[in-house]
Scaffold this motif. Structure first.
Motif, short mmCIF file in Angstrom:
data_model
loop_
_atom_site.label_atom_id
_atom_site.label_comp_id
_atom_site.label_asym_id
_atom_site.label_seq_id
_atom_site.Cartn_x
_atom_site.Cartn_y
_atom_site.Cartn_z
N CYS A 152 -2.61 1.80 0.85
CA CYS A 152 -2.99 1.61 -0.54
C CYS A 152 -4.01 0.50 -0.68
CB CYS A 152 -1.76 1.34 -1.42
SG CYS A 152 -0.84 -0.12 -0.93
N LYS A 153 -4.72 0.54 -1.80
CA LYS A 153 -5.78 -0.44 -2.06
C LYS A 153 -5.55 -1.06 -3.42
CE LYS A 153 -10.83 -0.91 -1.98
NZ LYS A 153 -12.10 -0.19 -1.82
N PHE A 154 -5.41 -2.39 -3.45
CA PHE A 154 -5.25 -3.10 -4.72
C PHE A 154 -5.63 -4.55 -4.56
CE2 PHE A 154 -1.03 -2.77 -2.74
CZ PHE A 154 -0.69 -4.09 -2.58
N LEU B 72 -4.13 2.80 -6.44
CA LEU B 72 -4.55 3.96 -5.65
C LEU B 72 -3.85 3.98 -4.30
CD1 LEU B 72 -8.40 4.06 -6.29
CD2 LEU B 72 -6.64 5.55 -7.28
N LEU B 73 -3.22 5.10 -4.00
CA LEU B 73 -2.67 5.36 -2.68
C LEU B 73 -3.72 6.18 -1.92
CD1 LEU B 73 -0.17 5.21 -0.81
CD2 LEU B 73 0.52 7.42 -1.74
N LEU B 74 -4.21 5.63 -0.81
CA LEU B 74 -5.22 6.33 -0.02
C LEU B 74 -4.52 7.30 0.92
CD1 LEU B 74 -7.56 3.28 0.65
CD2 LEU B 74 -7.55 4.87 -1.28
N ASN C 202 6.06 -3.62 -10.14
CA ASN C 202 5.62 -2.94 -11.36
C ASN C 202 4.41 -2.03 -11.14
OD1 ASN C 202 7.62 -4.07 -13.05
ND2 ASN C 202 6.41 -5.93 -13.30
N MET C 203 4.27 -1.50 -9.93
CA MET C 203 3.18 -0.58 -9.66
C MET C 203 3.66 0.86 -9.73
SD MET C 203 0.84 -2.08 -6.61
CE MET C 203 -0.09 -3.60 -6.82
N GLU C 204 2.71 1.75 -10.02
CA GLU C 204 3.02 3.17 -9.97
C GLU C 204 1.83 3.92 -9.38
OE1 GLU C 204 3.77 4.93 -13.76
OE2 GLU C 204 1.67 4.91 -14.34
N PHE C 205 2.16 5.08 -8.79
CA PHE C 205 1.15 5.93 -8.18
C PHE C 205 1.37 7.36 -8.65
CE2 PHE C 205 2.11 2.43 -5.34
CZ PHE C 205 0.86 1.96 -4.94
N ARG D 201 -0.20 -3.99 8.16
CA ARG D 201 -1.53 -4.57 8.36
C ARG D 201 -2.21 -4.74 7.00
NH1 ARG D 201 -5.94 -1.11 11.54
NH2 ARG D 201 -5.81 0.06 9.59
N ARG D 202 -2.93 -5.85 6.84
CA ARG D 202 -3.70 -6.07 5.62
C ARG D 202 -5.13 -6.43 6.00
NH1 ARG D 202 -2.54 -10.36 0.64
NH2 ARG D 202 -4.44 -9.88 -0.53
N SER D 203 -6.09 -5.79 5.35
CA SER D 203 -7.50 -6.06 5.55
C SER D 203 -8.18 -6.09 4.19
CB SER D 203 -8.14 -5.00 6.45
OG SER D 203 -9.51 -5.23 6.62
N GLY D 204 -8.38 -7.29 3.64
CA GLY D 204 -8.94 -7.40 2.30
C GLY D 204 -7.98 -6.81 1.28
N LEU D 205 -8.46 -5.83 0.51
CA LEU D 205 -7.63 -5.18 -0.51
C LEU D 205 -6.83 -4.02 0.05
CD1 LEU D 205 -10.17 -5.09 -3.49
CD2 LEU D 205 -8.36 -6.76 -3.07
N LEU D 206 -7.03 -3.70 1.32
CA LEU D 206 -6.38 -2.54 1.93
C LEU D 206 -5.08 -2.96 2.61
CD1 LEU D 206 -6.71 0.50 2.49
CD2 LEU D 206 -7.79 -0.14 4.66
#
Length: 208
Positions: A206-208, A182-184, A139-142, A70-75
């Motif tokens: 996650c939010k990006f 950021l991983l929520l 290329n992301m990291e958490f 699911r995607r909602s905006g940046l989430l």
């Protein structure tokens, strides 16, 4: 907590005791969110979706694992569920962790390692996705904490979420070609079933 002289506005130096206290209390709300999501994720076998928490998102099957996105905006939220027969929650938890759970839905995870152990069930992990990963994670990291907890009813929870960026930068400097996001509140819930089996619900938010 004190600021690092070299990069006061971008990273913090924090003692291990302070970090342990922060992670312990921050993870409390994460655990409750995971338990709530697991309870409301009752799978409707007729209509093929998880009710309430994931709304009306369709569920697909990949290697016998039910996966919803699911995607909602940046989430961005990824939820998966699978049943392990003749495997108890305790047996599952001896090998399961945030690293293995992430690999379950994204085999393109290129690097994952513990960078600090705070307690036996409390640690700090780095997850890195490479240039061949899914476009959303390329290329992301958490830098995340992981807390493993056994509940009174015997169900087990692995709570995972990003550290604040200033603390993460103090623990592990970002590499030049990576984007730190950021991983929520994420992780997994392992529910005990009959016949010494278990159901695993895994959530990655996650939010990006």
């Amino acid at each position: 907590m004190r600021a690092s002289p070299a990069s006061c506005s971008r990273s913090w130096s924090i003692s291990e005791d302070s970090l342990r206290i922060y992670v312990y209390y921050a993870s409390e709300s994460c655990i409750q969110e995971l338990l709530s999501a697991s309870e409301s994720n009752t799978y409707d076998r007729e209509h093929k979706y998880w009710k309430r928490w994931m709304g009306s998102c369709a569920v697909c099957m990949e290697n016998h694992v039910e996966i919803s996105r699911r995607r909602s905006g940046l989430l961005h939220t990824y939820c998966s569920r699978w049943v392990l027969k003749s495997v108890s929650p305790q047996q599952f938890m001896t090998v399961a962790n945030a690293i293995d759970a992430t690999k379950q839905w994204d085999p393109d995870l290129v690097e994952s390692k513990y960078i600090k152990d705070l307690e036996e069930s409390l640690g700090i992990i780095r997850l890195r996705f490479g240039d061949k990963s899914k476009p959303s994670f390329r290329n992301m990291e958490f830098i995340v904490y992981e807390r493993r907890e056994t509940m009174d009813d015997g169900n087990l929870v692995v709570a995972v979420a990003s550290l604040p960026k200033e603390i993460a930068a103090g623990l592990h400097p970002k590499q030049n070609n990576s984007v730190r996001e950021l991983l929520l509140q994420s992780g997994c819930v392992v529910e005990k079933l009959e016949h010494d089996s278990c159901m695993v619900t895994y959530i990655f938010c996650c939010k990006f």
